[in-house]
Structures are given as structure tokens and as C-alpha cells.
Motif scaffolding. Structure first.
Motif, PDB file in Angstrom:
ATOM      1  N   GLY A 137       0.989  -1.084   0.033  1.00 22.35           N
ATOM      2  CA  GLY A 137      -0.034  -0.123  -0.042  1.00 22.35           C
ATOM      3  C   GLY A 137       0.893   1.496  -0.097  1.00 22.35           C
ATOM      4  N   GLY A 138       0.383   2.478   0.385  1.00 23.53           N
ATOM      5  CA  GLY A 138       0.815   3.797   0.782  1.00 23.53           C
ATOM      6  C   GLY A 138       2.117   3.997   1.143  1.00 23.53           C
ATOM      7  N   ASN A 139       2.288   3.022   2.513  1.00 27.26           N
ATOM      8  CA  ASN A 139       3.440   3.039   3.084  1.00 27.26           C
ATOM      9  C   ASN A 139       4.658   2.664   2.314  1.00 27.26           C
ATOM     10  OD1 ASN A 139       2.428   0.308   3.061  1.00 27.26           O
ATOM     11  ND2 ASN A 139       3.807   0.889   4.911  1.00 27.26           N
ATOM     12  N   ILE A 140       4.331   1.898   1.091  1.00 27.59           N
ATOM     13  CA  ILE A 140       5.943   1.863   0.685  1.00 27.59           C
ATOM     14  C   ILE A 140       5.776   2.668  -0.513  1.00 27.59           C
ATOM     15  CG2 ILE A 140       6.728  -0.024  -1.190  1.00 27.59           C
ATOM     16  CD1 ILE A 140       5.925  -2.608   1.249  1.00 27.59           C
ATOM     17  N   ILE A 141       4.887   3.132  -1.581  1.00 28.37           N
ATOM     18  CA  ILE A 141       4.342   3.119  -3.265  1.00 28.37           C
ATOM     19  C   ILE A 141       5.211   4.455  -2.215  1.00 28.37           C
ATOM     20  CG2 ILE A 141       2.806   4.203  -4.673  1.00 28.37           C
ATOM     21  CD1 ILE A 141       1.361   1.196  -4.044  1.00 28.37           C
ATOM     22  N   ASP A 142       4.162   5.278  -1.737  1.00 31.51           N
ATOM     23  CA  ASP A 142       4.349   6.880  -1.667  1.00 31.51           C
ATOM     24  C   ASP A 142       6.016   6.948  -0.894  1.00 31.51           C
ATOM     25  OD1 ASP A 142       1.953   7.483  -1.906  1.00 31.51           O
ATOM     26  OD2 ASP A 142       1.448   7.369   0.277  1.00 31.51           O
ATOM     27  N   ASN A 143       6.954   6.155  -0.720  1.00 31.30           N
ATOM     28  CA  ASN A 143       8.374   5.981  -0.518  1.00 31.30           C
ATOM     29  C   ASN A 143       9.362   5.931  -1.053  1.00 31.30           C
ATOM     30  OD1 ASN A 143      10.450   6.006   1.109  1.00 31.30           O
ATOM     31  ND2 ASN A 143       9.968   6.726   3.078  1.00 31.30           N
ATOM     32  N   ASP A 144       9.967   6.290  -2.051  1.00 33.82           N
ATOM     33  CA  ASP A 144      10.982   5.732  -3.234  1.00 33.82           C
ATOM     34  C   ASP A 144      12.031   4.852  -2.243  1.00 33.82           C
ATOM     35  OD1 ASP A 144       9.102   7.030  -5.113  1.00 33.82           O
ATOM     36  OD2 ASP A 144      11.026   8.639  -4.950  1.00 33.82           O
ATOM     37  N   ILE A 145      12.632   5.802  -1.665  1.00 34.68           N
ATOM     38  CA  ILE A 145      13.744   4.317  -1.096  1.00 34.68           C
ATOM     39  C   ILE A 145      12.596   2.712  -0.263  1.00 34.68           C
ATOM     40  CG2 ILE A 145      15.115   4.285   1.221  1.00 34.68           C
ATOM     41  CD1 ILE A 145      15.008   7.044   0.765  1.00 34.68           C
ATOM     42  N   ALA A 146      11.045   3.557   0.496  1.00 30.82           N
ATOM     43  CA  ALA A 146      11.381   2.096   1.202  1.00 30.82           C
ATOM     44  C   ALA A 146      10.921   1.412  -0.015  1.00 30.82           C
ATOM     45  CB  ALA A 146       9.261   2.763   1.721  1.00 30.82           C
ATOM     46  N   LEU A 147      10.251   1.928  -1.461  1.00 33.52           N
ATOM     47  CA  LEU A 147       9.631   1.692  -2.288  1.00 33.52           C
ATOM     48  C   LEU A 147      11.002   0.104  -3.001  1.00 33.52           C
ATOM     49  CD1 LEU A 147       7.191   0.185  -4.638  1.00 33.52           C
ATOM     50  CD2 LEU A 147       8.077   2.114  -5.423  1.00 33.52           C
ATOM     51  N   ALA A 148      11.828   1.165  -3.228  1.00 32.84           N
ATOM     52  CA  ALA A 148      13.142  -0.063  -3.745  1.00 32.84           C
ATOM     53  C   ALA A 148      14.004  -1.069  -2.870  1.00 32.84           C
ATOM     54  CB  ALA A 148      14.619   1.379  -4.338  1.00 32.84           C
ATOM     55  N   SER A 149      13.816  -0.947  -1.210  1.00 32.99           N
ATOM     56  CA  SER A 149      14.272  -1.800  -0.729  1.00 32.99           C
ATOM     57  C   SER A 149      13.177  -3.054  -0.989  1.00 32.99           C
ATOM     58  CB  SER A 149      14.228  -1.315   0.846  1.00 32.99           C
ATOM     59  OG  SER A 149      14.042  -2.017   1.283  1.00 32.99           O
ATOM     60  N   PHE A 150      12.187  -2.688  -0.684  1.00 33.22           N
ATOM     61  CA  PHE A 150      10.349  -3.791  -1.051  1.00 33.22           C
ATOM     62  C   PHE A 150      11.197  -4.551  -2.041  1.00 33.22           C
ATOM     63  CE2 PHE A 150       7.226  -5.394  -2.402  1.00 33.22           C
ATOM     64  CZ  PHE A 150       6.226  -6.599  -1.936  1.00 33.22           C
ATOM     65  N   LEU A 151      11.309  -3.583  -3.722  1.00 31.19           N
ATOM     66  CA  LEU A 151      11.304  -4.502  -4.422  1.00 31.19           C
ATOM     67  C   LEU A 151      11.803  -5.583  -5.207  1.00 31.19           C
ATOM     68  CD1 LEU A 151       9.608  -1.892  -7.093  1.00 31.19           C
ATOM     69  CD2 LEU A 151       9.103  -3.697  -6.206  1.00 31.19           C
ATOM     70  N   SER A 152      13.135  -4.832  -4.224  1.00 27.90           N
ATOM     71  CA  SER A 152      15.076  -5.700  -4.052  1.00 27.90           C
ATOM     72  C   SER A 152      14.692  -7.094  -3.237  1.00 27.90           C
ATOM     73  CB  SER A 152      16.692  -4.526  -3.272  1.00 27.90           C
ATOM     74  OG  SER A 152      17.457  -5.797  -3.119  1.00 27.90           O
ATOM     75  N   GLU A 153      14.275  -6.619  -2.665  1.00 27.08           N
ATOM     76  CA  GLU A 153      13.887  -7.840  -1.785  1.00 27.08           C
ATOM     77  C   GLU A 153      12.910  -8.996  -1.891  1.00 27.08           C
ATOM     78  OE1 GLU A 153      15.664  -9.012   1.083  1.00 27.08           O
ATOM     79  OE2 GLU A 153      16.929  -6.982   1.622  1.00 27.08           O
ATOM     80  N   PHE A 154      11.993  -8.428  -2.589  1.00 26.93           N
ATOM     81  CA  PHE A 154      10.359  -9.215  -3.124  1.00 26.93           C
ATOM     82  C   PHE A 154      11.622 -10.182  -4.630  1.00 26.93           C
ATOM     83  CE2 PHE A 154       7.275  -9.428  -6.954  1.00 26.93           C
ATOM     84  CZ  PHE A 154       6.399 -10.302  -6.362  1.00 26.93           C
ATOM     85  N   SER A 155      12.029  -9.515  -5.098  1.00 28.76           N
ATOM     86  CA  SER A 155      12.728 -10.102  -6.777  1.00 28.76           C
ATOM     87  C   SER A 155      13.674 -11.399  -5.598  1.00 28.76           C
ATOM     88  CB  SER A 155      13.414  -8.716  -6.729  1.00 28.76           C
ATOM     89  OG  SER A 155      13.026  -8.314  -7.307  1.00 28.76           O
ATOM     90  N   LYS A 156      14.216 -11.174  -5.004  1.00 27.16           N
ATOM     91  CA  LYS A 156      14.812 -12.528  -4.270  1.00 27.16           C
ATOM     92  C   LYS A 156      13.711 -13.683  -3.732  1.00 27.16           C
ATOM     93  CE  LYS A 156      18.289  -9.141  -2.663  1.00 27.16           C
ATOM     94  NZ  LYS A 156      18.950  -8.343  -1.660  1.00 27.16           N
ATOM     95  N   LEU A 157      12.447 -13.126  -3.422  1.00 23.80           N
ATOM     96  CA  LEU A 157      11.973 -14.443  -3.153  1.00 23.80           C
ATOM     97  C   LEU A 157      11.735 -16.215  -4.012  1.00 23.80           C
ATOM     98  CD1 LEU A 157       8.205 -12.758  -1.616  1.00 23.80           C
ATOM     99  CD2 LEU A 157      10.039 -14.546  -0.517  1.00 23.80           C
ATOM    100  N   LYS A 158      12.254 -16.620  -3.219  1.00 25.49           N
ATOM    101  CA  LYS A 158      11.890 -18.050  -4.208  1.00 25.49           C
ATOM    102  C   LYS A 158      10.279 -18.161  -4.499  1.00 25.49           C
ATOM    103  CE  LYS A 158      16.761 -18.318  -3.473  1.00 25.49           C
ATOM    104  NZ  LYS A 158      17.142 -17.913  -5.065  1.00 25.49           N
ATOM    105  N   GLY A 159       9.709 -18.915  -5.682  1.00 26.84           N
ATOM    106  CA  GLY A 159       9.073 -19.562  -5.460  1.00 26.84           C
ATOM    107  C   GLY A 159       8.148 -18.670  -6.344  1.00 26.84           C
ATOM    108  N   LEU A 160       6.768 -19.401  -6.794  1.00 28.56           N
ATOM    109  CA  LEU A 160       5.630 -18.066  -6.724  1.00 28.56           C
ATOM    110  C   LEU A 160       4.670 -17.033  -6.892  1.00 28.56           C
ATOM    111  CD1 LEU A 160       4.160 -21.385  -9.425  1.00 28.56           C
ATOM    112  CD2 LEU A 160       5.900 -19.832 -10.138  1.00 28.56           C
ATOM    113  N   LYS A 161       4.857 -15.743  -7.662  1.00 37.90           N
ATOM    114  CA  LYS A 161       4.449 -15.175  -6.244  1.00 37.90           C
ATOM    115  C   LYS A 161       3.469 -14.217  -7.742  1.00 37.90           C
ATOM    116  CE  LYS A 161       9.685 -12.694  -7.109  1.00 37.90           C
ATOM    117  NZ  LYS A 161      10.665 -13.034  -6.341  1.00 37.90           N
ATOM    118  N   VAL A 162       3.053 -13.076  -7.223  1.00 38.57           N
ATOM    119  CA  VAL A 162       1.941 -11.884  -7.638  1.00 38.57           C
ATOM    120  C   VAL A 162       2.323 -10.966  -6.881  1.00 38.57           C
ATOM    121  CG1 VAL A 162       0.054 -11.082  -8.566  1.00 38.57           C
ATOM    122  CG2 VAL A 162       0.530 -14.216  -9.088  1.00 38.57           C
ATOM    123  N   LEU A 163       2.294  -9.847  -7.369  1.00 39.66           N
ATOM    124  CA  LEU A 163       1.725  -8.859  -6.069  1.00 39.66           C
ATOM    125  C   LEU A 163       1.022  -7.735  -6.786  1.00 39.66           C
ATOM    126  CD1 LEU A 163       3.646  -6.297  -4.788  1.00 39.66           C
ATOM    127  CD2 LEU A 163       5.163  -5.945  -6.541  1.00 39.66           C
TER     128      LEU A 163
END
Length: 258
Positions: free
Chosen positions: A10-36
Motif C-alpha cells: 500500500g501507500g506506506n511503501i508506494i509513497d516512499n521511493d526508498i522504501a519501494l526500492a528496498s521492498f522490490l529488491s527483497e521481493f525480487s529475491k523471494l523464491k517460488g511463485l509470486k504475484v504482486l
């Protein structure tokens, strides 16, 4: 049966460029099938103000007239979605952006007028996962914005929490699905003033008690209703908390059970 994670931010990640970049970096490393699945944050409201389009809300829900629909389509399906896709590609996570109209994946109907006319707001009626399954089998991650369609050419603004829940339910026929709602709190709190008062497990009976005692109210109720809707429609696990819960097994969060 393979496990599939459906993750909503939600907005707490989307509205913060640093938080979004950090989340997407970690999300990319998640193993297995995923939908965002992502919401719209504050960007749509900011753009509406710049364009002198009145922002109309009722009890925290956006009333979507024609001009507002144009703006949220530009912001949700365009700016936010494509920036997320570009950052995922930079992190070597192959992804494709979706609205519900793409691949005919999510069909909604315009919300009927009862006490309030919400305009072009959609309630989900059907999820088609066929196209998405092909992508997942080829290691491509679908990324959904909060826009659906009615199969008659009309786009509809749709609650992102609901989209996440309905996608998880739709996938449950073919995968062991887990649903994660990432937001700004550590989980559902017994005392909203105390971040450490996380209620670690909530089942149907406890949910009723918490509501009756006004411990859970207002904005948290629709989110939890979506959680229980999912858990009662064959979704294996539903969790609410900060995004750390995805990457740190010791992170406190709330788990929803039957």
C-alpha cells in the motif's frame, strides 16, 4: 501442489521511493511463485489537485467520477505500475503489469447505488487465472494495479485489498495460495497506541469478540473482512503486517485462521 504467494503493498511503501526500492529488491529475491498487487498511494490525489479535479471521499473511500477515473488509470495502471515493473527488471525479476482488463483477468460490476453513489467503482465478480498461470510457469511475475473492467468496455476503480483476496482465491484451485497484506503496522494491534501489542493469531470467533469490544474498528475492518473471505475460500494462509514478515521469519505479524 506448488505454493503461490499473493502480496499486496500500500501507500506506506508506494509513497516512499526508498522504501519501494528496498521492498522490490527483497521481493525480487523471494523464491517460488509470486504475484504482486499494489494500491495507488497519494499520487492520484496529488495529480487530481494539480489538475483542479475535486477529490471526493466518503468514509475513506474514493468516489470515482469520469475525470477521477482518468486520473487513477494514468497513475495506477501507468505511472506506478510501470515504475514497479522497471525496478523489478533492474532486480532481474521478470514481470508484466496488469489491470483486470489485461488478459480478461478480473471482471467486476459497477457498484450499485444504495446510500452513496461511488461512481465508477467495481466489485469483483470473476477472476480468470489461465493467462496468469502460463506466465507463472515461465517464471514471469504478474503485477496488478487496482483497476478492473466490466467486460463491456468500462474500466472500474477497485479496492486493492479485494483484488489481492480475489486473486488468491482464484489461484487456490491450482496452487497452495498464501496471501500477505503489507502495511505500516506490525500487524493487527490490541492497542493502536502500542506497536508491540500485535495480536498474533485471529480466528473467526476471536474476530467477532474483537469487533464486539471495539478493539478492531474503522479502517481495519474491510481489510480483515477480505482476509476471512480468502481463508474461507481455500486460501491456505493469510498474514498482515510490515513487509519484513516476508523476508524475516522472526518478524511479528498477525496470522488469520479459520
Amino acid at each position: 501442489m506448488k505454493t503461490l504467494k499473493v502480496i499486496k503493498i500500500g501507500g506506506n511503501i508506494i509513497d516512499n521511493d526508498i522504501a519501494l526500492a528496498s521492498f522490490l529488491s527483497e521481493f525480487s529475491k523471494l523464491k517460488g511463485l509470486k504475484v504482486l498487487v499494489h494500491g495507488g498511494g497519494k499520487l492520484a490525489t496529488q495529480l487530481a489537485k494539480k489538475m483542479n479535479v475535486p477529490v471526493k471521499m466518503n468514509e475513506g473511500r474514493r468516489i470515482t467520477d469520469t475525470d477521477t477515473l482518468d486520473i487513477i488509470t494514468m497513475v495506477y495502471a501507468g505511472n506506478i505500475n510501470k515504475n514497479i515493473i522497471a525496478q523489478l527488471q533492474a532486480n532481474n525479476c521478470n514481470a508484466i503489469g496488469f489491470s483486470g482488463a489485461d488478459g480478461n483477468t478480473i471482471i467486476s460490476e459497477k457498484r450499485p447505488v444504495k446510500t452513496v453513489d461511488y461512481g465508477f467503482v467495481g466489485d469483483v465478480k470473476k477472476v480468470n487465472t489461465t493467462t496468469l498461470e502460463v506466465l507463472l510457469k515461465n517464471n514471469i511475475t504478474p503485477v496488478f494495479c487496482a483497476i478492473t473492467h466490466d467486460k463491456n468496455g468500462q474500466l472500474l476503480n477497485t479496492n486493492a485489498d479485494t483484488i489481492a483476496s480475489e486473486l488468491a482465491i482464484g489461484f487456490a484451485k491450482h496452487f497452495k495460495t498464501e496471501l500477505y497484506y503489507c502495511f505500516e503496522k506490525n500487524g493487527v494491534l490490541e492497542n493502536v497506541e502500542n506497536e508491540d501489542s500485535v495480536i498474533e493469531n485471529i480466528n473467526t470467533g476471536r474476530y467477532k469478540t474483537l469487533k464486539d469490544n471495539n478493539i478492531i474498528f474503522e479502517g481495519m475492518l474491510p481489510k480483515l473482512d477480505n482476509c476471512f473471505h480468502a481463508i474461507h475460500h481455500n486460501v491456505q494462509q493469510v498474514c498482515i503486517g510490515k513487509s519484513d514478515m516476508l523476508f524475516n521469519t522472526n518478524s511479528k505479524h498477525t496470522t488469520i485462521t479459520k
